[in-house]
Design an enzyme around this catalytic site. Structure first.
Site: not given
Ligand code: FAD
Length: 384
Positions: A123-126, A241, A364-365
């Site tokens: 999955q290439g989202y992040s 998902e 989860n937030e």
């Molecule tokens: C093991 C693992 C596998 C993954 N696999 C994939 C994958 O296959 N493909 C892919 O695309 N991505 C993947 N991800 C990425 C994952 O989807 C992101 O890590 C996630 O969406 C959070 O984004 P971020 O890491 O940029 O954190 P950020 O968005 O920077 O958030 C940092 C912190 O701030 C909090 N936060 C941010 N905004 C808010 C808000 N509005 N309200 C309250 N709290 C907030 C978050 O909850 C978090 O605690 C994976 C992540 C992990 C850990």
């Protein structure tokens, strides 16, 4: 298992249990990590030949069309025997999305390859600047005749270094509002211009990687849904998902650890230990009931609350592994599996693995924010 099952369901459970016992190789049992493709795909294909790799897919697409209870029975028996985690992005994410939104050509090309274990998806989202705020993604797709030329950087791509294909979000229109200029693309990872760099996790595994795209040429026939209109597919995929992440499979595996630990400790478990084991049993039974309720609702056309289920499932797994840590006492600090009264128990790795559950698939937030919006209809707070 606290449910009452019909005779047919009990017969299905016996069939699954016997088959797993006969077919699952010893060397794949009780792993705390997902085995690499060379080890995992043989078992994937055995399940596929048996017709059990896609219990939740409809029969029209080669799935099992299994009832919610049959799906849970498969998960419970897999956990009981210690079956390994398999690559699931094809089965749980892009497969169901292509069934709903793909062209007949995309379905014919990709769905059988997922079922057979011929192609691994990621999955290439992040992106580095686009995680929770996914719409701020910057990977660009320039439309040139029948091709889209992709340049950008994805991160946290689970199994990206093992995968053959990636489904990715790219910005194809800079002039439209953020969510309206995004396209959902299927990209062959052998295309020229792609570089992958593995990332090591807290549990010391190569579970995911970064993916770099440099002028990668993708046929326009690989767009799913309309050009610039990928956002509705993004949200449908995330809901799908989250229901799958809400499945009790991880929690059941964690519970199995607790049960084994209790058996190994014997009388040393004590009254407090018995209460902890009972708590773990109750928590997982409650999660399984919630999952069954949502699946049954979805099967009869009712929208479930995937965010609530994702929170319940991931936090239940973490609590059950916290219980395992407490039962292990000081042995919980051991990194390698230990022999305890004849049983091999890994005290720390599953616990480390479980930290990520509350981050991926949307933290989860963020799920709590979605519940406030979508379910409770609370007034919107400040947005980034
Ligand atoms: C093991 C693992 C596998 C993954 N696999 C994939 C994958 O296959 N493909 C892919 O695309 N991505 C993947 N991800 C990425 C994952 O989807 C992101 O890590 C996630 O969406 C959070 O984004 P971020 O890491 O940029 O954190 P950020 O968005 O920077 O958030 C940092 C912190 O701030 C909090 N936060 C941010 N905004 C808010 C808000 N509005 N309200 C309250 N709290 C907030 C978050 O909850 C978090 O605690 C994976 C992540 C992990 C850990």
């Amino acid at each position: 298992m606290l449910r009452i099952e019909s005779e047919a369901e009990q017969a299905f459970r016996r069939e699954v249990r016997d088959w797993y016992a006969a077919e699952l190789p010893e060397e794949l049992r009780d792993l705390t990590f997902r085995p690499e493709p060379a080890r995992a795909l043989g078992w994937y294909r055995r399940l596929s030949q048996r017709g059990w790799i896609a219990p939740h897919w409809p029969k029209t697409f080669g799935g099992m069309g299994a009832s919610p209870v049959e799906q849970v029975i498969l998960m419970e028996e897999a956990a009981r025997i210690g079956a390994p985690e398999l690559p699931t992005q094809g089965l749980n994410q892009i497969g169901p999305i292509l069934q709903r939104f793909g062209t007949p050509e995309q379905q014919a090309r990709h769905l059988p390859a997922i079922l057979n274990g011929d192609v691994i998806w990621c999955q290439g989202y992040s992106e580095p600047g686009a995680g929770s705020d996914l719409a701020s993604l910057r990977t660009r797709g320039r439309v040139e005749d029948d091709e889209i030329v992709v340049t950008g950087h994805k991160i946290w791509t689970t199994w990206g270094h093992h995968a053959d294909w990636i489904y990715a979000l790219v910005r194809t229109n800079e002039t439209l509002p953020r969510r309206q200029g995004i396209t959902f693309l299927l990209i062959d990872l052998t295309s020229p211009g792609i570089t992958r760099r593995p990332i090591r996790t807290l549990a010391d595994e190569n579970e995911f990687c970064e993916v770099f795209f440099d002028e990668v040429r993708v046929p326009r026939a690989n767009v799913v849904g309309p050009l610039d209109g990928g956002w509705s597919i993004v949200t449908a995929l995330l809901d799908e998902e989250r229901i799958q992440l809400g499945a009790p499979s991880h929690a059941l595996r964690a519970l199995e650890r607790v049960r084994r630990m209790a058996r190994a400790l014997g009388p040393a478990l004590g009254e407090a230990g018995h209460l902890m084991v009972a708590e773990a049993e109750m928590e997982v039974a409650a999660l399984t009931a919630a999952f069954l309720q949502i699946l049954t609702g979805v099967a009869s056309g009712k929208a479930g609350d995937p965010s609530g289920l994702k929170i319940l499932s991931t936090e239940t797994t973490q609590r059950v592994l916290d219980i395992a840590q407490e039962l292990a006492g000081s042995a919980a600090s051991l990194k390698l599996p230990e022999q305890v009264a004849g049983a091999v128990i890994d005290f720390s790795e599953l616990f480390l693995q479980s930290r990520r559950l509350s981050i991926y698939g949307g933290t989860n937030e963020i799920q709590r924010g979605l519940i406030a919006d979508r379910v409770l209809k609370l007034p919107k707070g400040k947005r980034p």
